[in-house]
Design a protein around this motif. Structure first.
Motif, PDB file in Angstrom:
ATOM      1  N   ALA A 264      -3.819  31.371  80.436  1.00 41.78           N
ATOM      2  CA  ALA A 264      -4.136  32.739  80.859  1.00 41.78           C
ATOM      3  C   ALA A 264      -3.165  33.162  81.954  1.00 41.78           C
ATOM      4  O   ALA A 264      -3.516  33.299  83.121  1.00 41.78           O
ATOM      5  N   SER A 265      -1.896  33.350  81.561  1.00 39.42           N
ATOM      6  CA  SER A 265      -0.874  33.740  82.519  1.00 39.42           C
ATOM      7  C   SER A 265       0.222  34.478  81.770  1.00 39.42           C
ATOM      8  O   SER A 265       0.322  34.404  80.542  1.00 39.42           O
ATOM      9  N   LEU A 266       1.051  35.203  82.529  1.00 38.78           N
ATOM     10  CA  LEU A 266       2.162  35.932  81.909  1.00 38.78           C
ATOM     11  C   LEU A 266       3.339  35.982  82.865  1.00 38.78           C
ATOM     12  O   LEU A 266       3.181  36.282  84.059  1.00 38.78           O
ATOM     13  N   ALA A 267       4.524  35.697  82.344  1.00 38.48           N
ATOM     14  CA  ALA A 267       5.769  35.841  83.087  1.00 38.48           C
ATOM     15  C   ALA A 267       6.549  36.995  82.474  1.00 38.48           C
ATOM     16  O   ALA A 267       6.661  37.101  81.250  1.00 38.48           O
ATOM     17  N   LEU A 268       7.088  37.866  83.329  1.00 41.64           N
ATOM     18  CA  LEU A 268       7.852  39.029  82.883  1.00 41.64           C
ATOM     19  C   LEU A 268       9.235  38.992  83.528  1.00 41.64           C
ATOM     20  O   LEU A 268       9.347  38.881  84.752  1.00 41.64           O
ATOM     21  N   VAL A 269      10.261  39.089  82.703  1.00 43.45           N
ATOM     22  CA  VAL A 269      11.640  39.081  83.189  1.00 43.45           C
ATOM     23  C   VAL A 269      12.261  40.449  82.933  1.00 43.45           C
ATOM     24  O   VAL A 269      12.237  40.950  81.798  1.00 43.45           O
ATOM     25  N   VAL A 270      12.798  41.082  83.977  1.00 40.43           N
ATOM     26  CA  VAL A 270      13.486  42.354  83.831  1.00 40.43           C
ATOM     27  C   VAL A 270      14.948  42.069  83.509  1.00 40.43           C
ATOM     28  O   VAL A 270      15.645  41.402  84.274  1.00 40.43           O
ATOM     29  N   HIS A 271      15.406  42.583  82.361  1.00 42.72           N
ATOM     30  CA  HIS A 271      16.769  42.341  81.882  1.00 42.72           C
ATOM     31  C   HIS A 271      17.590  43.626  82.016  1.00 42.72           C
ATOM     32  O   HIS A 271      17.302  44.625  81.363  1.00 42.72           O
ATOM     33  N   HIS A 272      18.608  43.586  82.859  1.00 41.99           N
ATOM     34  CA  HIS A 272      19.418  44.777  83.136  1.00 41.99           C
ATOM     35  C   HIS A 272      20.559  44.880  82.126  1.00 41.99           C
ATOM     36  O   HIS A 272      21.694  44.480  82.372  1.00 41.99           O
ATOM     37  N   ASP A 273      20.232  45.469  80.983  1.00 39.68           N
ATOM     38  CA  ASP A 273      21.169  45.514  79.863  1.00 39.68           C
ATOM     39  C   ASP A 273      21.491  46.930  79.414  1.00 39.68           C
ATOM     40  O   ASP A 273      21.989  47.142  78.309  1.00 39.68           O
ATOM     41  N   ASN A 293      13.792  32.775  77.128  1.00 42.31           N
ATOM     42  CA  ASN A 293      13.942  32.544  75.692  1.00 42.31           C
ATOM     43  C   ASN A 293      13.267  31.235  75.267  1.00 42.31           C
ATOM     44  O   ASN A 293      12.568  31.172  74.250  1.00 42.31           O
ATOM     45  N   GLU A 294      13.450  30.196  76.066  1.00 39.66           N
ATOM     46  CA  GLU A 294      12.893  28.886  75.729  1.00 39.66           C
ATOM     47  C   GLU A 294      11.371  28.857  75.835  1.00 39.66           C
ATOM     48  O   GLU A 294      10.705  28.142  75.074  1.00 39.66           O
ATOM     49  N   ASN A 295      10.823  29.618  76.783  1.00 42.75           N
ATOM     50  CA  ASN A 295       9.379  29.569  77.036  1.00 42.75           C
ATOM     51  C   ASN A 295       8.599  30.720  76.402  1.00 42.75           C
ATOM     52  O   ASN A 295       7.371  30.768  76.511  1.00 42.75           O
ATOM     53  N   GLY A 296       9.306  31.636  75.748  1.00 39.43           N
ATOM     54  CA  GLY A 296       8.627  32.759  75.130  1.00 39.43           C
ATOM     55  C   GLY A 296       8.063  33.755  76.124  1.00 39.43           C
ATOM     56  O   GLY A 296       7.062  34.429  75.842  1.00 39.43           O
ATOM     57  N   TRP A 297       8.696  33.854  77.300  1.00 44.88           N
ATOM     58  CA  TRP A 297       8.233  34.820  78.296  1.00 44.88           C
ATOM     59  C   TRP A 297       8.561  36.242  77.851  1.00 44.88           C
ATOM     60  O   TRP A 297       9.510  36.486  77.093  1.00 44.88           O
ATOM     61  N   ALA A 298       7.815  37.186  78.360  1.00 41.17           N
ATOM     62  CA  ALA A 298       8.069  38.590  78.065  1.00 41.17           C
ATOM     63  C   ALA A 298       9.333  39.039  78.786  1.00 41.17           C
ATOM     64  O   ALA A 298       9.526  38.723  79.967  1.00 41.17           O
ATOM     65  N   VAL A 299      10.186  39.760  78.090  1.00 41.64           N
ATOM     66  CA  VAL A 299      11.426  40.275  78.680  1.00 41.64           C
ATOM     67  C   VAL A 299      11.415  41.792  78.577  1.00 41.64           C
ATOM     68  O   VAL A 299      11.296  42.355  77.477  1.00 41.64           O
ATOM     69  N   ALA A 300      11.519  42.458  79.712  1.00 43.68           N
ATOM     70  CA  ALA A 300      11.581  43.912  79.744  1.00 43.68           C
ATOM     71  C   ALA A 300      13.047  44.328  79.741  1.00 43.68           C
ATOM     72  O   ALA A 300      13.742  44.244  80.749  1.00 43.68           O
ATOM     73  N   SER A 301      13.526  44.749  78.580  1.00 40.91           N
ATOM     74  CA  SER A 301      14.886  45.256  78.452  1.00 40.91           C
ATOM     75  C   SER A 301      14.924  46.679  78.987  1.00 40.91           C
ATOM     76  O   SER A 301      14.191  47.551  78.502  1.00 40.91           O
ATOM     77  N   VAL A 302      15.774  46.909  79.996  1.00 42.99           N
ATOM     78  CA  VAL A 302      15.889  48.268  80.526  1.00 42.99           C
ATOM     79  C   VAL A 302      16.307  49.220  79.417  1.00 42.99           C
ATOM     80  O   VAL A 302      15.810  50.350  79.316  1.00 42.99           O
ATOM     81  N   LYS A 303      17.196  48.774  78.553  1.00 42.54           N
ATOM     82  CA  LYS A 303      17.715  49.608  77.470  1.00 42.54           C
ATOM     83  C   LYS A 303      16.677  49.864  76.391  1.00 42.54           C
ATOM     84  O   LYS A 303      16.524  50.999  75.912  1.00 42.54           O
ATOM     85  N   ASN A 304      15.951  48.833  75.990  1.00 42.41           N
ATOM     86  CA  ASN A 304      15.099  48.923  74.808  1.00 42.41           C
ATOM     87  C   ASN A 304      13.611  49.104  75.080  1.00 42.41           C
ATOM     88  O   ASN A 304      12.853  49.445  74.171  1.00 42.41           O
ATOM     89  N   ASP A 305      13.168  48.838  76.325  1.00 36.25           N
ATOM     90  CA  ASP A 305      11.731  48.879  76.630  1.00 36.25           C
ATOM     91  C   ASP A 305      11.312  50.043  77.520  1.00 36.25           C
ATOM     92  O   ASP A 305      10.125  50.362  77.578  1.00 36.25           O
TER      93      ASP A 305
END
Length: 312
Positions: A264-273, A293-305
């Motif tokens: 019951a946890s979430l990691a979010l990575v902001v990707h400046h792309d 990528n290895e852990n399946g964490w959520a990635v917030a793409s500035v461009k796509n999200d």
């Protein structure tokens, strides 16, 4: 999923992951339900909640003071970091931070030695007033936007969304604790006591009239980055977060400690792309992006999200 939830986020897998997580931990009867006191979120600041390019906002604040020192003593202009300030050398300043995220602190130590001297002897209240004035009256040199309007609109929405769902959020920044505190409540809805960051040692003393006060010293108390973030979270909060957001290698230990063996946890990575709406970069974030990528964490793409990037 209603449009009123995170409206500056596109209907993407990342937005879905965030909303699904919040619903899982807040729904009564859910196997992942967490009581409000366990709903703790931690956010990096520079590059996660507001823009950090071409260099962190606080760096500009401190460099203004260094420029004043060079005027008083021109010989300082021959050595770093005063030299970079005099020559407006954004590349050296930015590279010092990037090299740190890559594991090389040689230039950062040089820069820190100068920066620590900038406000030595300043009362904490006076420092806070000057920091707030700078934030309200300065702009990003590349974006030409007021610095307070380089806060990321989607991340402010995320902070509000978490608060509306019983989360308590903390800012855990490599930037200065006392620099962020004056505007944290207004900008992020986070009160100053929930700002955890880099700090200098403070000294208590009384002036000639016996008035007591706390003053900045030129000594570093703690540099709140990397593994230190994890230690500081425990020392300040006394609990393990269930949500963590960051954008650079220095945030990796915080995201790993939050999610390790914690369903019951979430990691979010902001990707400046993006590269059009703000500077694009991955330097100093390579290890974090690989871990995401290895852990399946959520990635917030500035461009796509994100439909919108900055606060208007």
């Amino acid at each position: 999923m209603t449009a009123s939830v995170l409206p500056s986020w596109k209907d993407s897998p990342t937005r879905t992951a965030i909303v699904d997580f919040v619903q899982r931990v807040t729904a009564e009867g859910s196997p992942d339900h967490l009581p409000p006191e366990a709903r703790i979120a931690v956010f990096d600041n520079d590059g996660t909640l507001w823009c950090e390019q071409p260099f962190p906002i606080q760096t500009g604040f401190l460099f203004g003071k260094l420029a004043e020192q060079v005027k008083a003593d021109p010989l300082l202009g021959a050595k770093q970091p005063w030299k970079a300030v005099v020559e407006n050398d954004h590349a050296w300043l930015g590279n010092a931070i990037t090299k740190h995220y890559g594991g090389d602190d040689s230039d950062l130590k040089v820069m820190a030695a100068g920066l620590l001297s900038a406000y030595a002897g300043e009362r904490v209240e006076d420092f806070a007033a000057k920091a707030e004035a700078f934030l309200r009256n300065s702009e990003n040199p590349v974006l030409k936007r007021p610095n307070l309007k380089t806060a990321y609109a989607p991340m402010r929405e995320l902070l509000r969304y978490l608060a509306d769902n019983g989360f308590t959020s903390y800012i855990v920044s490599g930037g200065g604790r006392d620099f962020i505190r004056p505007i944290a409540r207004e900008l992020y809805g986070v009160p100053p006591e929930r700002v955890v960051g880099t700090s200098v040692e403070l000294e208590y003393r009384e002036d000639a009239e016996g008035r007591p006060g706390l003053y900045h010293t030129p000594k570093l108390e703690v540099f709140d980055d990397g593994p230190t973030k994890v230690a500081r979270i425990w020392s300040r909060i006394g609990a393990r977060p269930v949500f963590a957001a960051g954008n650079a290698n220095g945030d990796l230990p915080m995201l790993k400690a939050t999610t390790w063996d914690a369903p019951a946890s979430l990691a979010l990575v902001v990707h400046h792309d993006d590269g059009e709406r703000e500077p694009a970069y991955t330097a100093g974030a390579e290890k974090l992006l690989q871990a995401a990528n290895e852990n399946g964490w959520a990635v917030a793409s500035v461009k796509n999200d994100w439909t919108t990037v900055f606060v208007d």
